[in-house]
Design an enzyme around this catalytic site. Structure first.
Site, PDB file in Angstrom:
ATOM      1  N   ASN A 103      -5.276   7.087   4.005  1.00 27.99           N
ATOM      2  CA  ASN A 103      -4.919   6.505   5.295  1.00 27.99           C
ATOM      3  C   ASN A 103      -3.514   6.938   5.649  1.00 27.99           C
ATOM      4  OD1 ASN A 103      -5.259   4.477   7.546  1.00 27.99           O
ATOM      5  ND2 ASN A 103      -3.348   3.793   6.609  1.00 27.99           N
ATOM      6  N   GLU A 104      -3.368   7.528   6.814  1.00 32.27           N
ATOM      7  CA  GLU A 104      -2.056   8.012   7.256  1.00 32.27           C
ATOM      8  C   GLU A 104      -1.273   8.567   6.072  1.00 32.27           C
ATOM      9  OE1 GLU A 104      -0.239   4.695   9.334  1.00 32.27           O
ATOM     10  OE2 GLU A 104      -1.022   5.406  11.237  1.00 32.27           O
ATOM     11  N   ARG A 150       0.849  -1.200   0.000  1.00 30.97           N
ATOM     12  CA  ARG A 150       0.000   0.000   0.000  1.00 30.97           C
ATOM     13  C   ARG A 150       0.880   1.243   0.000  1.00 30.97           C
ATOM     14  NH1 ARG A 150      -1.913   0.050   6.387  1.00 30.97           N
ATOM     15  NH2 ARG A 150       0.139   0.570   7.168  1.00 30.97           N
ATOM     16  N   TRP A 194       4.471  -4.936  13.713  1.00 24.10           N
ATOM     17  CA  TRP A 194       5.443  -4.275  12.834  1.00 24.10           C
ATOM     18  C   TRP A 194       6.587  -3.604  13.578  1.00 24.10           C
ATOM     19  CZ3 TRP A 194       5.223   0.468  14.831  1.00 24.10           C
ATOM     20  CH2 TRP A 194       4.017   0.885  15.380  1.00 24.10           C
ATOM     21  N   GLU A 248      -6.874   5.947  15.088  1.00 25.54           N
ATOM     22  CA  GLU A 248      -6.378   4.605  15.399  1.00 25.54           C
ATOM     23  C   GLU A 248      -5.633   4.682  16.719  1.00 25.54           C
ATOM     24  OE1 GLU A 248      -3.985   2.715  12.303  1.00 25.54           O
ATOM     25  OE2 GLU A 248      -5.120   3.857  10.827  1.00 25.54           O
ATOM     26  N   GLU A 293      -0.443  -8.319   8.262  1.00 26.62           N
ATOM     27  CA  GLU A 293      -0.547  -7.928   9.671  1.00 26.62           C
ATOM     28  C   GLU A 293      -1.152  -9.055  10.515  1.00 26.62           C
ATOM     29  OE1 GLU A 293      -2.429  -4.060   9.279  1.00 26.62           O
ATOM     30  OE2 GLU A 293      -0.461  -3.109   9.098  1.00 26.62           O
ATOM     31  N   GLN A 294      -0.728 -10.274  10.191  1.00 28.17           N
ATOM     32  CA  GLN A 294      -1.301 -11.448  10.856  1.00 28.17           C
ATOM     33  C   GLN A 294      -1.135 -11.451  12.370  1.00 28.17           C
ATOM     34  OE1 GLN A 294       0.652 -14.619   8.633  1.00 28.17           O
ATOM     35  NE2 GLN A 294      -1.376 -15.416   8.152  1.00 28.17           N
ATOM     36  N   TYR A 295      -0.013 -10.912  12.845  1.00 29.70           N
ATOM     37  CA  TYR A 295       0.249 -10.991  14.285  1.00 29.70           C
ATOM     38  C   TYR A 295      -0.333  -9.807  15.058  1.00 29.70           C
ATOM     39  CZ  TYR A 295       3.490 -14.763  13.209  1.00 29.70           C
ATOM     40  OH  TYR A 295       4.044 -15.945  12.792  1.00 29.70           O
ATOM     41  N   HIS A 296      -1.184  -9.046  14.395  1.00 32.32           N
ATOM     42  CA  HIS A 296      -1.714  -7.806  14.973  1.00 32.32           C
ATOM     43  C   HIS A 296      -3.015  -8.087  15.712  1.00 32.32           C
ATOM     44  CE1 HIS A 296      -3.018  -3.634  15.103  1.00 32.32           C
ATOM     45  NE2 HIS A 296      -1.895  -3.258  14.510  1.00 32.32           N
TER      46      HIS A 296
HETATM   47  C1  GAL Z   1      -1.398   1.992  11.063  1.00 33.05           C
HETATM   48  C2  GAL Z   1      -2.141   1.946   9.745  1.00 33.05           C
HETATM   49  C3  GAL Z   1      -3.143   0.820   9.738  1.00 33.05           C
HETATM   50  C4  GAL Z   1      -2.501  -0.462  10.198  1.00 33.05           C
HETATM   51  C5  GAL Z   1      -1.878  -0.241  11.549  1.00 33.05           C
HETATM   52  C6  GAL Z   1      -1.204  -1.456  12.111  1.00 33.05           C
HETATM   53  O1  GAL Z   1      -0.266   2.807  11.012  1.00 33.05           O
HETATM   54  O2  GAL Z   1      -2.811   3.138   9.496  1.00 33.05           O
HETATM   55  O3  GAL Z   1      -3.668   0.668   8.444  1.00 33.05           O
HETATM   56  O4  GAL Z   1      -1.539  -0.839   9.283  1.00 33.05           O
HETATM   57  O5  GAL Z   1      -0.908   0.773  11.463  1.00 33.05           O
HETATM   58  O6  GAL Z   1      -0.732  -1.211  13.404  1.00 33.05           O
END
Ligand code: GAL
Length: 700
Positions: free
Chosen positions: A177-178, A139, A352, A344, A392-395
């Site tokens: 987004n961001e 992205r 990450w 968020e 982002e599986q571990y999120h």
């Molecule tokens: C943010 C982002 C989200 C998601 C998230 C994961 O920075 O806007 O889309 O990736 O991190 O922590």
């Protein structure tokens, strides 16, 4: 009467104040005060089988979320083939939310253009400093400057805006987004062209660029705008022109604003005036400057505290982050036009970071309350369900991998949702900010230009602008001061104290405004590196930092920097302090007091901190930048004490703020703290003995 430039300046200020006021009112109207703060969660219908949606949204409503957030990454579902839009699936998801009493934040999915678009038009892709072209597959890989990309963005935003025009199930809109390239800059052909246009608009002639950038140095001189390239350190043998770098950073931030403004205008044609438009920015990221995003109704921020980067305080700080993190974001974003939210807020463990620890139990709840304390109108989290596939599986999500069970941090969100709902019953519309608290109101003056300039020419590997700023900001919060992080266009006069950390770039007008502020009773604190250059980043053809001499009542004789293994020493009264990042060595004029003196190195005995009275106020200048912030804290405390302003002395990590009639204390340290809650006050949430990672809310 003659109209002088000064008159024009004041008229402009009045007009600006008027606009800001209108702006503030119009953003305020979107959020009924009695709702205090609303909590929501992101949901991605396109990422789950359709048969789950009903169950998931129902669950979201059952646990109390009041809004959801759709579609910021869904372009290829909205427009699977060029020109063929499909809203059927999104309509269904909007309807399900509505049926369950959940409002929808609809997004424009500009960060994720479909594969067909990049395939057909590879010129939309962003190019990084190494000259690598980003590719489809993740992205945020596109250039906001690309006219082709923008044309497709316009089509998509037009289509979604038209489709949901005046749909009252939609609460508000988020653009992109961001918006950022996550710390990278765009060096594509399109960005270069747009940069040159920006320069033309700013300087009109190439001679003016040559003058502003001082291009006689190393014979960089341009004959034509077409010769100007983006200064890319990776393509240069020696240092780039600092003036060019500064302009490029300004351009990049303006380009983000321009890109968002383009979308804003399209949506505004279609949607109801009751619906708001925002975006979600990262407060401390350097490539997009939140203060330059002026084209929206208000801006929100995103915040992740536990990802291995922020050690916080004490042994458990890495599980909570620093108290200054959310606090600074609150005080910066709220100050733009009075309205902000957290789009968020970390929902638990992430994937990450440098290392992805579990947040300390209670931390997630504390963060939400801290967002509340800072005046946010909404808090949302990424994301309702933990993803089973993708990057982002571990999120963590609010709901864990089985799709039905709340995660530990999800339970903390649910707890706060219920607490806030109870708190609404205690809301008193006539509550006034307590006097002693208001008396401590402090402005922290911020201009990203200073940061960009010094990032490029730090002069020591130990210089870090945000750390410098946070030493002062953190001290102010330990004093229990309400802080607004403000930009120069604001009225300074309502703040008894103003701190302008490392304000390297300035002009005569700002110095005059500072002087007037002080003469009228303000207490101004200036620090290290202030006033060395003009707005283009040129050194003054005067003595070092001379434009501020008259204001501070001293000369800046020179500055010194030390190896990280050598400590400079300072004495202030009977206290000793250490520094080794930066030291301005000062030469005070008659009538200026010396508050601290260097006690080693060849300039031992010279002034390190000075202060003077001027008119009804005071100016203090702090020459050194320390590691532990102890000197900075002591100097600030003396400023308040001499100004007759009573301050608190909270331990690092504990913060106490007031909002809408409620006091909120949070504890990011690893020790319990006994909050001084007056007898007769009503504790509404938590307990007076504030454990680490906890909150107490009370009403007096
Ligand atoms: C943010 C982002 C989200 C998601 C998230 C994961 O920075 O806007 O889309 O990736 O991190 O922590």
């Amino acid at each position: 009467m003659y109209i002088t430039p000064k008159h024009i300046y004041f008229i402009a200020l009045l007009l600006l104040a008027g606009c800001l006021k209108m702006f503030a009112q119009s953003a305020d109207k979107f959020f009924p005060k009695q709702d205090l703060m609303t909590i929501g969660s992101y949901y991605y219908p396109e990422q789950w089988p359709r048969e789950y949606w009903e169950r998931d949204i129902k669950k979201m409503a059952e646990v109390g979320f009041e809004f959801t957030h759709y579609g910021e990454f869904a372009w290829s579902f909205i427009e699977p083939e060029e020109g063929k839009f499909d809203f059927e699936w999104l309509d269904k998801a909007v309807e399900l939310a509505h049926k369950n009493g959940i409002k929808v934040i609809m997004c424009t999915s500009t960060p994720t253009p479909p594969a067909w678009l990049a395939q057909k038009h590879p010129e939309i892709l962003m190019v990084n400093a190494e000259g690598r072209t980003m590719q489809h597959g993740s992205r945020q890989h596109i250039s906001w400057s690309s006219p082709v990309y923008r044309k497709h963005v316009e089509r998509m935003v037009e289509a979604i805006g038209e489709h949901y025009a005046k749909d009252n199930r939609i609460w508000g809109w988020q653009l992109d987004n961001e918006p950022s390239h996550y710390g990278q800059y765009d060096y594509s052909v399109a960005a270069g062209e747009s940069f040159r246009k920006w320069l033309k608009a700013k300087y009109k002639t190439i001679d003016e660029v040559n003058k502003a950038w001082g291009t006689a140095f190393w014979s960089i001189r341009y004959n034509d705008f077409n010769q100007v390239l983006i200064p890319n350190p990776k393509e240069l043998i020696a240092q780039p022109s600092p003036h060019a770098v500064l302009d490029f950073k300004r351009f990049s931030a303006d380009e983000a604003n321009d890109f968002l403004g383009l979308q804003y205008k399209i949506l505004r044609k279609h949607i109801s005036p009751d619906q708001w438009i925002t975006t979600n920015l990262m407060p401390e990221h350097v490539d997009v400057d939140p203060t330059r995003i002026t084209s929206l109704d208000f801006v929100t921020y995103t915040k992740y505290l536990v990802a291995g980067y922020d050690k916080g305080v004490g042994t458990q700080g890495f599980r909570m982050g620093s108290a200054t993190s959310i606090a600074f974001a609150n005080d910066l974003f709220r100050s733009f036009n009075g309205t902000t939210g957290v789009m968020e807020l970390q929902p638990g463990q992430v994937n990450w970071g440098k290392f992805n620890s579990q947040p300390l139990p209670g931390a997630v709840r504390m963060w939400i309350w801290h967002a509340f304390a800072g005046g946010n109108k909404l808090v949302c989290n990424y994301r309702f369900k933990q993803p089973l596939t993708g990057g982002e599986q571990y999120h963590y999500g609010i709901i864990s991998t089985d799709g039905v069970t709340p995660s530990t941090s999800g339970l903390e969100y649910i707890k706060v949702i219920n607490e806030i709902k109870d708190l609404r019953k205690q809301y008193n519309a006539t509550a006034k900010m307590p006097t002693a608290y208001a008396r401590r109101s402090t402005a922290l003056l911020y201009n990203a230009d200073n940061r960009w300039e010094m990032d490029n020419q730090p002069q020591t590997n130990q210089w870090a602008f945000m750390d410098h700023l946070k030493r002062y900001y953190g001290a102010l919060k330990q004093f229990g001061a309400p802080v607004d992080v403000i930009t120069e266009d604001r009225d300074f006069s309502k703040y008894p104290v103003m701190v302008a950390p490392a304000y390297q770039l300035l002009d005569a007008n700002l110095v005059t405004r500072w002087k007037e502020y002080v003469q009228n009773g303000g207490h101004l604190v200036l620090t290290t590196r202030t006033g060395q250059k003009d707005r283009t980043g040129k050194l003054w053809e005067m003595k070092w930092a001379e434009p501020i001499y008259d204001l501070i009542g001293a000369k800046v004789s020179f500055y010194d920097l030390l190896p990280d293994s050598v400590q400079g020493t300072i004495k202030a009264g009977i206290q000793n302090y250490k520094w080794n990042n930066w030291a301005d060595v000062l030469d005070p004029s008659a009538g200026t007091q010396v508050w601290a003196t260097y006690t080693n190195q060849y300039y031992a005995g010279k002034a390190a901190v000075i202060s003077r009275k001027l008119g009804k106020g005071t100016v203090t200048y702090v020459g050194p930048d320390t590691d532990d912030g102890a000197l900075e804290r002591a100097v600030l405390a003396k400023v308040y004490q001499q100004a007759g302003i009573a301050i608190k002395s909270l331990p690092e990590g504990v913060m106490i703020d007031w909002r809408d009639g409620f006091w909120v204390a949070v504890n990011y340290s690893d020790k319990p703290y006994n909050v001084a809650i007056p007898i007769g006050a009503k504790v509404l949430v938590g307990e007076k003995l504030l454990k680490p990672a906890s909150v107490v809310v009370w009403k007096e």
